[in-house]
Each structure stands twice: as C-alpha cells, then as structure tokens.
Design a protein around this motif. Structure first.
Motif, PDB file in Angstrom:
ATOM      1  N   ALA A 129      26.148  52.064  43.759  1.00 39.89           N
ATOM      2  CA  ALA A 129      27.352  52.445  44.494  1.00 39.89           C
ATOM      3  C   ALA A 129      28.577  52.260  43.616  1.00 39.89           C
ATOM      4  CB  ALA A 129      27.479  51.601  45.756  1.00 39.89           C
ATOM      5  N   GLU A 130      29.481  53.230  43.707  1.00 40.92           N
ATOM      6  CA  GLU A 130      30.792  53.116  43.070  1.00 40.92           C
ATOM      7  C   GLU A 130      31.801  52.853  44.177  1.00 40.92           C
ATOM      8  OE1 GLU A 130      31.626  56.441  40.522  1.00 40.92           O
ATOM      9  OE2 GLU A 130      29.626  56.355  39.621  1.00 40.92           O
ATOM     10  N   PHE A 131      32.468  51.724  44.110  1.00 41.07           N
ATOM     11  CA  PHE A 131      33.407  51.300  45.153  1.00 41.07           C
ATOM     12  C   PHE A 131      34.809  51.812  44.857  1.00 41.07           C
ATOM     13  CE2 PHE A 131      29.963  48.490  45.989  1.00 41.07           C
ATOM     14  CZ  PHE A 131      30.145  47.932  47.247  1.00 41.07           C
ATOM     15  N   GLU A 132      35.493  52.276  45.895  1.00 44.08           N
ATOM     16  CA  GLU A 132      36.907  52.598  45.751  1.00 44.08           C
ATOM     17  C   GLU A 132      37.661  51.299  45.480  1.00 44.08           C
ATOM     18  OE1 GLU A 132      39.566  55.457  48.325  1.00 44.08           O
ATOM     19  OE2 GLU A 132      39.628  53.451  49.213  1.00 44.08           O
ATOM     20  N   GLU A 133      38.592  51.349  44.560  1.00 43.90           N
ATOM     21  CA  GLU A 133      39.340  50.146  44.197  1.00 43.90           C
ATOM     22  C   GLU A 133      40.386  49.805  45.256  1.00 43.90           C
ATOM     23  OE1 GLU A 133      40.871  50.386  40.242  1.00 43.90           O
ATOM     24  OE2 GLU A 133      38.900  50.765  39.385  1.00 43.90           O
ATOM     25  N   GLY A 134      40.844  48.579  45.209  1.00 48.63           N
ATOM     26  CA  GLY A 134      41.941  48.158  46.072  1.00 48.63           C
ATOM     27  C   GLY A 134      41.518  47.487  47.361  1.00 48.63           C
ATOM     28  N   HIS A 135      40.221  47.199  47.504  1.00 48.25           N
ATOM     29  CA  HIS A 135      39.753  46.563  48.742  1.00 48.25           C
ATOM     30  C   HIS A 135      39.331  45.109  48.525  1.00 48.25           C
ATOM     31  CE1 HIS A 135      39.725  50.352  51.073  1.00 48.25           C
ATOM     32  NE2 HIS A 135      39.502  50.882  49.884  1.00 48.25           N
ATOM     33  N   SER A 136      39.656  44.571  47.346  1.00 44.21           N
ATOM     34  CA  SER A 136      39.346  43.160  47.099  1.00 44.21           C
ATOM     35  C   SER A 136      40.254  42.605  46.008  1.00 44.21           C
ATOM     36  CB  SER A 136      37.881  42.996  46.694  1.00 44.21           C
ATOM     37  OG  SER A 136      37.676  43.503  45.392  1.00 44.21           O
ATOM     38  N   LYS A 137      40.292  41.281  45.975  1.00 41.77           N
ATOM     39  CA  LYS A 137      40.961  40.543  44.905  1.00 41.77           C
ATOM     40  C   LYS A 137      39.959  39.498  44.444  1.00 41.77           C
ATOM     41  CE  LYS A 137      45.491  41.211  46.930  1.00 41.77           C
ATOM     42  NZ  LYS A 137      46.610  40.600  47.625  1.00 41.77           N
ATOM     43  N   ASP A 138      40.337  38.685  43.473  1.00 48.85           N
ATOM     44  CA  ASP A 138      39.414  37.666  42.978  1.00 48.85           C
ATOM     45  C   ASP A 138      38.993  36.681  44.066  1.00 48.85           C
ATOM     46  OD1 ASP A 138      39.357  38.768  40.480  1.00 48.85           O
ATOM     47  OD2 ASP A 138      40.907  37.453  39.660  1.00 48.85           O
ATOM     48  N   ASP A 139      39.892  36.445  45.039  1.00 48.91           N
ATOM     49  CA  ASP A 139      39.588  35.443  46.064  1.00 48.91           C
ATOM     50  C   ASP A 139      39.534  36.016  47.481  1.00 48.91           C
ATOM     51  OD1 ASP A 139      42.270  36.050  46.236  1.00 48.91           O
ATOM     52  OD2 ASP A 139      42.908  33.984  46.610  1.00 48.91           O
ATOM     53  N   ARG A 140      39.571  37.337  47.611  1.00 46.15           N
ATOM     54  CA  ARG A 140      39.550  37.986  48.935  1.00 46.15           C
ATOM     55  C   ARG A 140      38.763  39.285  48.850  1.00 46.15           C
ATOM     56  NH1 ARG A 140      41.504  34.856  53.168  1.00 46.15           N
ATOM     57  NH2 ARG A 140      43.494  33.981  52.635  1.00 46.15           N
ATOM     58  N   ILE A 141      38.150  39.650  49.989  1.00 45.46           N
ATOM     59  CA  ILE A 141      37.457  40.930  50.059  1.00 45.46           C
ATOM     60  C   ILE A 141      37.656  41.512  51.452  1.00 45.46           C
ATOM     61  CG2 ILE A 141      35.221  39.930  50.727  1.00 45.46           C
ATOM     62  CD1 ILE A 141      33.948  42.131  48.881  1.00 45.46           C
ATOM     63  N   SER A 142      37.823  42.812  51.508  1.00 42.82           N
ATOM     64  CA  SER A 142      38.007  43.507  52.777  1.00 42.82           C
ATOM     65  C   SER A 142      36.663  43.638  53.503  1.00 42.82           C
ATOM     66  CB  SER A 142      38.581  44.901  52.487  1.00 42.82           C
ATOM     67  OG  SER A 142      38.568  45.696  53.638  1.00 42.82           O
ATOM     68  N   ALA A 143      36.728  43.848  54.802  1.00 43.94           N
ATOM     69  CA  ALA A 143      35.508  44.074  55.590  1.00 43.94           C
ATOM     70  C   ALA A 143      35.062  45.534  55.523  1.00 43.94           C
ATOM     71  CB  ALA A 143      35.742  43.668  57.041  1.00 43.94           C
TER      72      ALA A 143
END
Length: 196
Positions: A129-143
């Motif tokens: 899978a190739e993920f669209e960027e901008g949905h996580s940081k080093d210490d956070r991730i989107s649902a």
C-alpha cells in the motif's frame, strides 16, 4: 477510472430528490467493497460511485452552493478514484470506546511507513500500500488513511485468476492480521482494474 466532473454533481435541491435511493445503493455497494482485517482495521475500496456519494454528502452537510467550493471538493475527492492499474481504498482504524482512542491509535504509529499493509496474490505477489501523506506525525496517527495499490499487468492477471487466493495483510509490530478477499469483493475490484 474516469474522474468525476463538476457537471455530474447535483445541486443540493436535486440531490435531496434522489438521496434516499442513492444512499441505499451506496450502503449495499460498500458492503461488497469493505474488508475487515482483524478486529481494528477495515478497508473500503473506492470507485466513482462511492466518491460521488462523499462529494454529494459533503455538499449537503456544508450547504455548499458556490461552484468554486464544489469544484475544490470534486478535485480533492477525485484523488480517491483509482488510476489505471490500481486499486484505491480508505483504511479505517476502528475504536468504539473514546477512552481507548488515543492508546489504540498510538499502537498503530508507523503503519503508514514501511511495508506494513499489502495485498498478497497467491504465493506470487505482494503489492504494498502507498499511503497518502499528511495523516500522521512521529508521535500521532490518524484513524483514517487513503491508500493505493499499484499493479503490474501480470499481477492483474493473477488477481483475476480465482485459483489464486488474494489476502489483505497487515504486518505491523503491534498489529498482525490478514483477511482473504471474498469472491464478491474480488469481482467488484476486478471491475475497477478493468475500467481503465
């Protein structure tokens, strides 16, 4: 797959007339296009109809009537429509209990980096899978994540051959699960791959 054009989007008044029927159709369609992978992750494979529904519902919720605003939504959501030789999906990390939201999401940090999510076709191919960027940081991730699986021609042929089992695999240090794609879902996805 052909992108949605502004002329295809109904204004709020016209959409209300067809909304209930269209909504029922989309609910049924998404059942065929949804794959649960373990108890915390599901994927809904997107196509023109699922994307058009999201645009129409966004317009309805936001009471959008300005063509420029609507065009922006169309352009944004068009990114979810698969290109030639690819499948597109929305990946959901599902947490019902609000108190568990942060600890569960934290356990998925890094899911979108590396090769943790893939399609496996028989014992022949892994399509990461190739993920669209901008949905996580080093210490956070989107649902919610938008992902694409890009196929080579021989992988498409093997995907269409029902002698080959097709699985969605998640291999993350904190979450390991797989799901075999049902024939009904696979037939839907074959339509996506053949529509280009």
């Amino acid at each position: 797959m052909k992108k949605i054009e502004l002329s295809e989007v109904k204004n709020i008044y016209e959409y209300e007339k067809i909304r209930e029927d269209f909504r029922r159709y989309i609910i049924d369609l998404k059942k065929k296009r949804r794959v649960e992978v373990g108890n915390r992750v599901s994927l809904v494979f997107e196509n023109r109809d699922t994307v058009l529904f999201q645009i129409q519902e966004m317009m309805r919720a936001e009471r959008m009537v300005d063509d420029n605003e609507i065009k922006f939504e169309v352009d944004t959501y068009n990114e979810l429509i698969p290109e030639r030789n690819e499948l597109s999906a929305t990946l959901f990390i599902e947490v019902d209990d609000p108190q568990l939201l942060r600890p569960v999401l934290d356990s998925f940090i890094g899911l979108d980096r590396g090769n943790h999510v893939y399609l496996e076709i028989g014992n022949k191919h892994k399509i990461y899978a190739e993920f669209e960027e901008g949905h996580s940081k080093d210490d956070r991730i989107s649902a919610v994540h938008f992902i694409k699986f890009k196929f080579k021609p021989e992988q498409i042929e093997d995907f269409k051959n029902f002698e080959n089992e097709v699985k969605i695999v998640i291999d993350h240090p904190n979450y390991k699960a797989f799901s075999i794609i049902s024939p009904e879902t696979r037939n839907e996805l074959i339509k996506d791959l053949e529509s280009n």
